[in-house]
Design a protein around this motif. Structure first.
Motif, PDB file in Angstrom:
ATOM      1  N   VAL A  91       0.840  -1.207   0.000  1.00 57.20           N
ATOM      2  CA  VAL A  91       0.000   0.000   0.000  1.00 57.20           C
ATOM      3  C   VAL A  91       0.870   1.251   0.000  1.00 57.20           C
ATOM      4  N   LEU A  92       1.915   1.263   0.832  1.00 52.64           N
ATOM      5  CA  LEU A  92       2.782   2.439   0.928  1.00 52.64           C
ATOM      6  C   LEU A  92       3.662   2.629  -0.296  1.00 52.64           C
ATOM      7  N   SER A  93       3.720   1.615  -1.168  1.00 49.93           N
ATOM      8  CA  SER A  93       4.513   1.755  -2.394  1.00 49.93           C
ATOM      9  C   SER A  93       3.792   2.587  -3.447  1.00 49.93           C
ATOM     10  N   VAL A  94       2.506   2.875  -3.213  1.00 47.87           N
ATOM     11  CA  VAL A  94       1.741   3.701  -4.156  1.00 47.87           C
ATOM     12  C   VAL A  94       2.077   5.170  -3.907  1.00 47.87           C
ATOM     13  N   PRO A  95       2.676   5.870  -4.874  1.00 43.37           N
ATOM     14  CA  PRO A  95       3.011   7.291  -4.690  1.00 43.37           C
ATOM     15  C   PRO A  95       1.766   8.102  -4.368  1.00 43.37           C
ATOM     16  N   GLY A  96       1.823   8.878  -3.297  1.00 41.48           N
ATOM     17  CA  GLY A  96       0.685   9.687  -2.897  1.00 41.48           C
ATOM     18  C   GLY A  96       0.011   9.172  -1.635  1.00 41.48           C
ATOM     19  N   ILE A  97       0.207   7.879  -1.311  1.00 34.89           N
ATOM     20  CA  ILE A  97      -0.297   7.339  -0.042  1.00 34.89           C
ATOM     21  C   ILE A  97       0.804   7.515   0.989  1.00 34.89           C
ATOM     22  N   GLU A  98       0.537   8.332   1.985  1.00 33.68           N
ATOM     23  CA  GLU A  98       1.580   8.766   2.913  1.00 33.68           C
ATOM     24  C   GLU A  98       1.656   7.920   4.186  1.00 33.68           C
ATOM     25  N   GLY A  99       0.671   7.132   4.427  1.00 36.34           N
ATOM     26  CA  GLY A  99       0.671   6.295   5.617  1.00 36.34           C
ATOM     27  C   GLY A  99      -0.615   5.506   5.712  1.00 36.34           C
ATOM     28  N   LEU A 100      -0.684   4.635   6.698  1.00 33.05           N
ATOM     29  CA  LEU A 100      -1.911   3.861   6.898  1.00 33.05           C
ATOM     30  C   LEU A 100      -2.020   3.449   8.350  1.00 33.05           C
ATOM     31  N   HIS A 101      -3.242   3.150   8.768  1.00 35.37           N
ATOM     32  CA  HIS A 101      -3.474   2.591  10.094  1.00 35.37           C
ATOM     33  C   HIS A 101      -4.785   1.808  10.060  1.00 35.37           C
ATOM     34  N   ASN A 102      -5.148   1.262  11.229  1.00 28.98           N
ATOM     35  CA  ASN A 102      -6.355   0.433  11.343  1.00 28.98           C
ATOM     36  C   ASN A 102      -6.379  -0.705  10.321  1.00 28.98           C
ATOM     37  N   LEU A 103      -5.222  -1.330  10.114  1.00 31.00           N
ATOM     38  CA  LEU A 103      -5.162  -2.465   9.192  1.00 31.00           C
ATOM     39  C   LEU A 103      -5.829  -3.677   9.846  1.00 31.00           C
ATOM     40  N   ARG A 104      -6.792  -4.238   9.143  1.00 30.45           N
ATOM     41  CA  ARG A 104      -7.492  -5.427   9.623  1.00 30.45           C
ATOM     42  C   ARG A 104      -7.493  -6.475   8.526  1.00 30.45           C
ATOM     43  N   THR A 105      -7.184  -7.706   8.898  1.00 33.11           N
ATOM     44  CA  THR A 105      -7.115  -8.779   7.908  1.00 33.11           C
ATOM     45  C   THR A 105      -7.787 -10.031   8.458  1.00 33.11           C
ATOM     46  N   ARG A 106      -8.214 -10.888   7.554  1.00 34.95           N
ATOM     47  CA  ARG A 106      -8.758 -12.190   7.924  1.00 34.95           C
ATOM     48  C   ARG A 106      -8.779 -13.064   6.690  1.00 34.95           C
ATOM     49  N   ARG A 107      -8.915 -14.332   6.917  1.00 35.37           N
ATOM     50  CA  ARG A 107      -8.990 -15.283   5.808  1.00 35.37           C
ATOM     51  C   ARG A 107     -10.428 -15.732   5.630  1.00 35.37           C
ATOM     52  N   ILE A 108     -10.858 -15.853   4.359  1.00 31.42           N
ATOM     53  CA  ILE A 108     -12.190 -16.348   4.034  1.00 31.42           C
ATOM     54  C   ILE A 108     -12.024 -17.471   3.015  1.00 31.42           C
ATOM     55  N   GLY A 109     -12.026 -18.714   3.488  1.00 30.47           N
ATOM     56  CA  GLY A 109     -11.781 -19.836   2.589  1.00 30.47           C
ATOM     57  C   GLY A 109     -10.387 -19.754   2.007  1.00 30.47           C
ATOM     58  N   ASN A 110     -10.299 -19.790   0.679  1.00 30.59           N
ATOM     59  CA  ASN A 110      -9.001 -19.692   0.022  1.00 30.59           C
ATOM     60  C   ASN A 110      -8.565 -18.254  -0.203  1.00 30.59           C
ATOM     61  N   GLY A 111      -9.442 -17.297   0.074  1.00 33.12           N
ATOM     62  CA  GLY A 111      -9.126 -15.895  -0.154  1.00 33.12           C
ATOM     63  C   GLY A 111      -8.906 -15.150   1.147  1.00 33.12           C
ATOM     64  N   ILE A 112      -8.576 -13.857   1.035  1.00 31.85           N
ATOM     65  CA  ILE A 112      -8.374 -13.042   2.224  1.00 31.85           C
ATOM     66  C   ILE A 112      -9.150 -11.737   2.079  1.00 31.85           C
ATOM     67  N   ALA A 113      -9.410 -11.081   3.209  1.00 33.04           N
ATOM     68  CA  ALA A 113     -10.071  -9.782   3.226  1.00 33.04           C
ATOM     69  C   ALA A 113      -9.141  -8.788   3.917  1.00 33.04           C
ATOM     70  N   ILE A 114      -9.033  -7.589   3.346  1.00 33.42           N
ATOM     71  CA  ILE A 114      -8.136  -6.554   3.858  1.00 33.42           C
ATOM     72  C   ILE A 114      -8.926  -5.258   4.020  1.00 33.42           C
ATOM     73  N   GLU A 115      -8.845  -4.657   5.193  1.00 32.56           N
ATOM     74  CA  GLU A 115      -9.455  -3.353   5.442  1.00 32.56           C
ATOM     75  C   GLU A 115      -8.404  -2.445   6.066  1.00 32.56           C
ATOM     76  N   LEU A 116      -8.355  -1.186   5.634  1.00 28.92           N
ATOM     77  CA  LEU A 116      -7.365  -0.263   6.193  1.00 28.92           C
ATOM     78  C   LEU A 116      -7.772   1.184   5.933  1.00 28.92           C
ATOM     79  N   HIS A 117      -7.162   2.102   6.675  1.00 27.92           N
ATOM     80  CA  HIS A 117      -7.316   3.535   6.462  1.00 27.92           C
ATOM     81  C   HIS A 117      -6.025   4.054   5.859  1.00 27.92           C
ATOM     82  N   ALA A 118      -6.114   4.753   4.727  1.00 25.52           N
ATOM     83  CA  ALA A 118      -4.928   5.281   4.042  1.00 25.52           C
ATOM     84  C   ALA A 118      -4.908   6.801   4.143  1.00 25.52           C
ATOM     85  N   PHE A 119      -3.741   7.362   4.525  1.00 24.87           N
ATOM     86  CA  PHE A 119      -3.583   8.803   4.620  1.00 24.87           C
ATOM     87  C   PHE A 119      -3.124   9.374   3.277  1.00 24.87           C
ATOM     88  N   MET A 120      -3.797  10.441   2.844  1.00 28.09           N
ATOM     89  CA  MET A 120      -3.455  11.126   1.600  1.00 28.09           C
ATOM     90  C   MET A 120      -3.529  12.631   1.839  1.00 28.09           C
TER      91      MET A 120
END
Length: 303
Positions: free
Chosen positions: A229-258
């Motif tokens: 996420v931080l490798s994207v130019p213009g995204i300066e930071g992040l917090h509240n990263l939440r992750t979980r697995r759903i079967g063979n896939g995953i779910a990602i939630e986060l807050h990105a600072f711009m």
């Protein structure tokens, strides 16, 4: 080309499944007729492989169904639930065999004469080792040729069965040829095989329980997500990263600072680029939810 690869993988898997079915039947018959608790335990071990394949294949089909009105996050947990059930069944079966083996060993130590295993049980143990070793080599070669991690993992499963049958062979042979006092080796072999079964059940059940309880992804995976996420130019930071697995896939939630001066279109473009990069790394079905926040002079960088 992809269809041909899938057909070959399916073919190799079917060969293994068919062989397992034959081995299960032969082992149960030999164990019961041949008076060998070790062979019965080995039959249950082989049966567990077959049952696992069948149940997972059924629930994988269900879990692959797209999201619908009643399942906003898809059906991935069906596979997780099925896997947990398999783990519980295996652990219970292994525990039952362990208790039975302990009972027979106790009886033997207290003067009760155990039946002598027959030659049929010994021959089937040898056949099982040879067949399972062949299946291991056949599946491993196919996995390398087709670049299939699933086949490679299945090959190792075949090898573990061969090792299990080797222990069964030693127990049966000792009980047959070392005299009456050594017939305790057959239930001891059954106890050893039961530990294999219990461990298999535990190994299957543990990650499934964690997933059903909404456990987060490993710390190293979350660090990789943050880095992407931080490798994207213009995204300066992040917090509240939440992750979980759903079967063979995953779910990602986060807050990105711009930057707060950025237009909504620009901010949305950055979030979309972060989503694209995450899905490129973790799979097209990865669920990503990015909340955009204006950056401040000082903001937390909690990952």
């Amino acid at each position: 080309m992809a269809d041909a690869r899938q057909k070959n993988i399916y073919k190799v898997t079917l060969v293994g499944t068919a062989v397992n079915v034959v081995l299960v039947v032969i082992k149960f018959v030999a164990g019961i007729v041949g008076h060998s608790s070790a062979m019965v335990a080995d039959a249950v071990h082989s049966l567990s492989d077959f049952v696992t394949d069948v149940i997972v294949l059924i629930f994988v089909r269900i879990s692959g169904k797209p999201r619908d009105e009643g399942h906003d996050y898809g059906h991935g947990k069906y596979e997780t639930f099925a896997t947990m059930i398999i783990g519980v069944i295996l652990a219970a079966a292994g525990t039952g065999l362990l208790v039975d083996g302990c009972r027979l060993a106790w009886d033997s130590l207290h003067g009760h004469e155990l039946p002598r295993p027959s030659m049929a049980a010994l021959v089937v143990a040898v056949v099982s080792i040879v067949v399972k070793e062949w299946l291991f080599r056949y599946t491993k070669a196919a996995g390398r040729k087709l670049n299939s991690s699933a086949l490679s993992a299945n090959a190792l499963h075949h090898r573990s069965d061969a090792v299990s049958s080797l222990g069964t062979l030693v127990g049966i042979a000792g009980a047959m040829f070392l005299g009456e006092r050594w017939r305790i080796l057959d239930p001891l072999a059954a106890m050893i095989v039961s530990f294999f079964i219990i461990k298999s059940g535990y190994d299957i059940m543990r990650p499934s329980v964690g997933e059903l309880l909404e456990a987060s992804l490993p710390a190293e995976t979350e660090r990789e997500i943050s880095s992407i996420v931080l490798s994207v130019p213009g995204i300066e930071g992040l917090h509240n990263l939440r992750t979980r697995r759903i079967g063979n896939g995953i779910a990602i939630e986060l807050h990105a600072f711009m930057a707060g001066s950025m237009s909504l279109d620009e901010a949305h473009g950055l979030a979309s680029e972060a989503e694209r990069r995450l899905r490129a790394r973790f799979g097209a079905d990865t669920m990503v939810n990015i909340h955009m926040e204006p950056s401040k002079s000082r903001f937390p960088n909690i990952c």
